[in-house]
Scaffold this motif. Structure first.
Motif, PDB file in Angstrom:
ATOM      1  N   ASN A 201      56.971 -37.366 -81.111  1.00  0.00           N
ATOM      2  CA  ASN A 201      58.574 -36.414 -81.213  1.00  0.00           C
ATOM      3  C   ASN A 201      58.506 -37.235 -83.126  1.00  0.00           C
ATOM      4  O   ASN A 201      59.310 -35.605 -83.765  1.00  0.00           O
TER       5      ASN A 201
ATOM      6  N   TRP B 253      58.688 -36.314 -68.285  1.00  0.00           N
ATOM      7  CA  TRP B 253      59.194 -36.822 -69.902  1.00  0.00           C
ATOM      8  C   TRP B 253      58.034 -35.814 -70.838  1.00  0.00           C
ATOM      9  O   TRP B 253      58.362 -35.518 -72.162  1.00  0.00           O
TER      10      TRP B 253
ATOM     11  N   TYR C  19      57.521 -32.178 -71.348  1.00  0.00           N
ATOM     12  CA  TYR C  19      58.238 -31.532 -71.676  1.00  0.00           C
ATOM     13  C   TYR C  19      58.495 -31.886 -73.466  1.00  0.00           C
ATOM     14  O   TYR C  19      58.564 -30.949 -73.727  1.00  0.00           O
ATOM     15  N   ASP C  20      58.638 -33.291 -74.024  1.00  0.00           N
ATOM     16  CA  ASP C  20      58.240 -33.155 -75.096  1.00  0.00           C
ATOM     17  C   ASP C  20      56.556 -32.261 -75.618  1.00  0.00           C
ATOM     18  O   ASP C  20      57.321 -31.618 -76.908  1.00  0.00           O
TER      19      ASP C  20
ATOM     20  N   ARG D 197      57.689 -28.986 -75.830  1.00  0.00           N
ATOM     21  CA  ARG D 197      58.906 -28.507 -77.598  1.00  0.00           C
ATOM     22  C   ARG D 197      57.646 -28.440 -78.921  1.00  0.00           C
ATOM     23  O   ARG D 197      58.470 -28.107 -78.987  1.00  0.00           O
TER      24      ARG D 197
ATOM     25  N   LEU E 176      66.549 -34.630 -67.079  1.00  0.00           N
ATOM     26  CA  LEU E 176      65.408 -34.243 -67.398  1.00  0.00           C
ATOM     27  C   LEU E 176      65.806 -32.151 -67.772  1.00  0.00           C
ATOM     28  O   LEU E 176      65.225 -31.782 -67.828  1.00  0.00           O
TER      29      LEU E 176
ATOM     30  N   LEU F 135      67.637 -30.462 -69.732  1.00  0.00           N
ATOM     31  CA  LEU F 135      67.403 -29.720 -70.820  1.00  0.00           C
ATOM     32  C   LEU F 135      66.087 -28.980 -71.021  1.00  0.00           C
ATOM     33  O   LEU F 135      65.396 -28.506 -72.021  1.00  0.00           O
TER      34      LEU F 135
ATOM     35  N   GLU G  11      67.464 -25.339 -70.529  1.00  0.00           N
ATOM     36  CA  GLU G  11      67.621 -25.459 -72.263  1.00  0.00           C
ATOM     37  C   GLU G  11      67.003 -25.254 -73.119  1.00  0.00           C
ATOM     38  O   GLU G  11      66.427 -23.642 -73.975  1.00  0.00           O
ATOM     39  N   SER G  12      65.236 -25.924 -72.886  1.00  0.00           N
ATOM     40  CA  SER G  12      64.381 -25.480 -73.386  1.00  0.00           C
ATOM     41  C   SER G  12      63.931 -24.218 -73.357  1.00  0.00           C
ATOM     42  O   SER G  12      63.289 -23.335 -74.148  1.00  0.00           O
TER      43      SER G  12
ATOM     44  N   LYS H 291      76.400 -31.279 -68.160  1.00  0.00           N
ATOM     45  CA  LYS H 291      74.734 -30.179 -69.384  1.00  0.00           C
ATOM     46  C   LYS H 291      74.789 -28.895 -67.993  1.00  0.00           C
ATOM     47  O   LYS H 291      74.260 -27.921 -68.879  1.00  0.00           O
TER      48      LYS H 291
END
Length: 181
Positions: A52, A79, A82-83, A86, A121, A124, A127-128, A154
């Motif tokens: 990250n 997670w 997910y990263d 991104r 998560l 998020l 959003e992604s 959120k």
């Protein structure tokens, strides 16, 4: 890169960057899946953090290598996936590569499955998905978060934002249609 034990960037520049999630390797008796040790899990956590940091600083090849190594230890970590998604999105944007954007969406879909009931998560991921232009999957992830936790601010804001986008899009379409007539 010396502390992280990653290859130097000049070596990474000539390596393939097409690591894929979810690939099933043939397992033999001596390669059967064994649980990761506490040391390996800590290394995966540190590699995720390093990945990250490298992504944010624009060192995308090195970030990819950090995520690849972390995913070798924890291939099912929501997670971490997910990263990694991104990172793929960052690479797609930097290289204007639709194939990488498609892979980012696929990784987000996998992360949303593995996230199960993670109410931190899931928004998020939603959003992604929106950032990747996938409103349908974004809505699913956000609605799942609200279903699990109806007070998830959120996720509710994400759904409201998506609703406004739909309203604005329809208004623009109607305006354009009336101009054509």
């Amino acid at each position: 890169t010396q502390l992280s034990q990653l290859a130097p960037s000049d070596l990474l520049d000539v390596t393939r960057s097409d690591f894929k999630l979810g690939r099933k390797l043939k397992q033999t008796a001596d390669t059967a899946e064994t649980p990761a040790t506490a040391e390996e899990l800590e290394r995966a956590r540190l590699l995720r953090r390093l990945g990250n940091e490298l992504r944010v600083s624009g060192r995308l090849r090195e970030a990819g290598e950090a995520f690849r190594r972390a995913l070798n230890v924890r291939p099912h970590g929501a997670w971490l996936i997910y990263d990694f998604a991104r990172l793929l999105r960052s690479q797609a944007s930097a290289q204007s590569d639709a194939r990488l954007l498609s892979r980012a969406r696929a990784a987000l879909r996998l992360a949303s499955i593995r996230a199960r009931n993670d109410v931190v998560l899931l928004p998020l991921i939603g959003e992604s998905f929106l950032e990747c232009g996938d409103a349908r999957h974004a809505r699913r992830a956000l609605e799942k978060a609200v279903e699990i936790d109806s007070g998830n601010f959120k996720a509710r804001v994400g759904l409201a934002d998506q609703g406004w986008r739909v309203v604005l899009h329809r208004a623009r379409s109607e305006e354009h249609t009336s101009e054509l007539q």
